[in-house]
Design an enzyme around this catalytic site. Structure first.
Site, PDB file in Angstrom:
ATOM      1  N   GLY A  43      12.921 -21.955  17.873  1.00 51.97           N
ATOM      2  CA  GLY A  43      13.162 -23.177  18.629  1.00 51.97           C
ATOM      3  C   GLY A  43      13.738 -24.278  17.757  1.00 51.97           C
ATOM      4  O   GLY A  43      14.402 -24.032  16.742  1.00 51.97           O
ATOM      5  N   SER A  44      13.432 -25.518  18.109  1.00 55.80           N
ATOM      6  CA  SER A  44      14.105 -26.671  17.508  1.00 55.80           C
ATOM      7  C   SER A  44      13.819 -26.871  16.032  1.00 55.80           C
ATOM      8  O   SER A  44      14.541 -27.611  15.356  1.00 55.80           O
ATOM      9  CB  SER A  44      13.725 -27.947  18.270  1.00 55.80           C
ATOM     10  N   VAL A  45      12.762 -26.253  15.503  1.00 56.33           N
ATOM     11  CA  VAL A  45      12.492 -26.387  14.074  1.00 56.33           C
ATOM     12  C   VAL A  45      13.664 -25.835  13.256  1.00 56.33           C
ATOM     13  O   VAL A  45      13.879 -26.223  12.107  1.00 56.33           O
ATOM     14  CB  VAL A  45      11.171 -25.661  13.716  1.00 56.33           C
ATOM     15  N   LYS A  98      16.782 -26.354  13.975  1.00 58.60           N
ATOM     16  CA  LYS A  98      17.926 -27.266  14.037  1.00 58.60           C
ATOM     17  C   LYS A  98      18.289 -27.829  12.671  1.00 58.60           C
ATOM     18  O   LYS A  98      19.417 -28.287  12.459  1.00 58.60           O
ATOM     19  CB  LYS A  98      17.635 -28.418  15.004  1.00 58.60           C
TER      20      LYS A  98
END
Length: 589
Positions: A289-291, A293
């Site tokens: 997920g966004s980690v 990014k």
């Protein structure tokens, strides 16, 4: 009188005797000449006996020398059923069962076996074995053996693993380094008489056993214990299925802690769940997920496509590759800064940055950060994670990957990504073995892998400043903050595929993550955390970020890491006009 017949009989008898003498002579030649060596060897073998001298298995230590696993003397309890009267066997069972920790019926079944040998209990402590001896039960014996001990029981069990009943490594470090830990057995050969008694006047030949090596790990037992306690507490509190974490030293890549919730007791293999991996932080991959990014932003900064204050116009959703991608929260079109896109975790803003990079450049940085590649840590069963090769991409693939969906990694790999950012852009593949000490006292230090330059120090420093905004007011990871310290990190909330609905992404099952470093302006360690499917739609900032706060707070005190004394640099999260400044908080503008 006719003598011819008698003469024939004499000739026949003489020939028979000669033939017999030839056979006997040939046999003597064979025995004394041809077969002499073999027969002498067989005779010698009947006069000697050889016993095995077992090597002592090496210990496993933490980075400070605290013993995590060792081997001690123990006793097996055996029986010769032929020496025990049938009428006495139930009495034996009732006496022995409480002493050896077995059910009476189990002991009775052992005593009823046919033959002269029955194993009733294994690897009992000398004290327990003495209690059995004190019962003076004819036909009950003790047999020397060894027992593998794990003082911390569950502490670092996922790393240490365990051993089989024969002492051979079965999992974890015990299995991976079994050859070093096991050592080499020796032998002792001596003469015996025709009934097996030792000949005291004979020469004894001994080949000494070579004890196993001691393995010193990079783990910190205290940190490992504390981390496991926090994970075990967080899982029931959040209603999650489980949780994992890894702590790395920034400058060496050494693993300081590698933990999962609900691990087994290394001293009791029966507590191992066969349906779960032994060491989830190394074996189990998940969508980050966004980690993840941080990689997209690292690449864009390195390619000079943006600065922390670059303005990015971010609508509520975006069409890309034939699919619609939305932010996690509804909003009107906003003028974020690049820092604001990261701090508030905008999927749409991240995709707009990824479009500037292009698939080939983005993929190159993924591989530089080690995604989809095993780290090479000295533990069995490591997963490589997965990022689809460029040639296999569909039109919609690049609409998911830049914000961490459609790829997978382990907690250890996630920690390695943030170690790279914390270490001024140099990735050092993580290692967990610090040194090997052989039985002769010689010590071999583990050679650390060479560093891999991924981004420049300047890019790393800029990215760390942007990641600090995540843990400051307005960011998604404020619950990771540690008073008095600068904290840089990123949250993640990744949807899990739902098997009950054809593998489509679920609306309620998530992997929640947080990865970060402290102190942000002079990082000493990184922590990566994954919480598997917490209840009630909790996100990474709700569950994983507080875990980082607790574990990092402990480590700065435990490792005596003082605050740097500097203050975080304020970077606006949005490009604000005059009216915006009147209504939006100061930290936003």
């Amino acid at each position: 009188m006719r003598l011819g017949g008698l003469d024939g009989r004499l000739r026949f008898g003489f020939a028979a005797v000669c033939t017999l003498l030839l056979v006997i002579g040939g046999r003597l030649v064979q025995l004394q000449g041809v077969d002499h060596g073999n027969l002498a060897g067989q005779a010698a073998a009947q006069r000697v006996d050889t016993v095995t001298l077992h090597a002592l298995r090496g210990s496993i230590l933490d980075r400070d020398g605290t013993v995590l696993a060792y081997t001690s003397n123990a006793q097996d309890i055996t029986a010769d059923p032929t020496q025990i009267k049938i009428t006495d066997r139930w009495h034996y069972a009732t006496v022995l069962a409480p002493l050896i920790g077995k059910a009476e019926l189990t002991v009775l079944q052992g005593l009823q076996k046919k033959g002269h040998y029955a194993l009733l209990a294994t690897a009992l402590s000398p004290m327990t074995a003495q209690k059995v001896i004190d019962q003076r039960l004819p036909g009950i014996y003790t047999q020397a053996t060894t027992q593998r001990q794990y003082p911390g029981r569950t502490t670092a069990a996922n790393v240490l693993g365990t051993v089989h009943s024969d002492g051979q490594g079965a999992a974890g470090i015990e299995a991976e380094l079994d050859r070093l830990l096991a050592g080499r057995d020796g032998t002792m050969t001596y003469s015996v008489d025709n009934i097996g008694n030792v000949n005291p006047s004979s020469r004894t030949t001994t080949k000494p056993a070579k004890n196993g090596a001691a393995i010193k790990l990079t783990l910190d037992q205290s940190l490992q214990y504390v981390a496991q306690q926090y994970l075990d507490t967080a899982v029931p509190e959040s209603g999650a299925r489980g949780a994992q974490m890894a702590v790395l030293d920034v400058h060496t890549g050494q693993v300081l802690a590698l933990a999962s919730s609900g691990t087994f007791d290394a001293s009791d293999p029966q507590t191992i769940d066969p349906d779960k991996p032994i060491d989830p932080p190394v074996m189990s991959a998940f969508e980050p997920g966004s980690v993840q990014k941080a990689i997209t932003f690292a690449a864009a900064l390195q390619e000079e496509l943006l600065t922390p204050q670059t303005a990015i116009r971010v609508p509520d959703s975006i069409q890309m590759g034939g699919v619609t991608v939305s932010d996690a929260w509804p909003h009107a079109t906003q003028n974020f800064t690049a820092t604001g896109v990261l701090a508030e975790s905008s999927n749409v803003g991240t995709l707009k940055i990824a479009q500037k990079l292009g698939p080939e450049t983005w993929y190159r940085y993924e591989k530089l950060f080690g995604v989809g590649t095993k780290t090479g840590i000295e533990l069995p069963g490591e997963s490589s994670g997965y990022v689809p090769p460029l040639k296999d991409w569909s039109a919609s693939t690049f609409a998911n990957l830049p914000f961490g969906q459609g790829e997978s990694m382990t907690v250890l790999q996630l920690a390695s990504i943030y170690q790279t950012i914390a270490n001024n852009g140099v990735r050092i593949p993580p290692r967990i073995v610090q040194s090997v000490t052989k039985s002769d006292g010689s010590v071999t230090e583990t050679t650390q892998p060479g560093g891999i330059r991924v981004i420049t120090p300047a890019t790393s420093k800029t990215l760390r400043t942007m990641l600090e905004s995540v843990t400051m007011p307005g960011g998604t990871g404020v619950r990771a903050a540690v008073p008095g310290y600068r904290v840089a990190g990123k949250t993640g909330t990744a949807q899990q595929p739902d098997p009950a609905h054809g593998g489509r992404y679920s609306e309620w099952m998530n992997w929640d993550t947080f990865a970060g470093m402290m102190p942000a302006d002079d990082p000493q360690f990184v922590v990566a955390i994954m919480v598997d499917n917490p209840a009630h739609g909790l996100e990474g900032g709700d569950v994983a970020a507080p875990l980082f706060h607790h574990i990092a707070s402990y480590e700065v005190q435990h490792a005596h890491i003082p605050p740097t004394g500097s203050t975080s640099r304020h970077v606006p999260l949005q490009v604000c006009g005059g009216m915006d400044r009147r209504y939006l908080p100061a930290n936003v503008c």
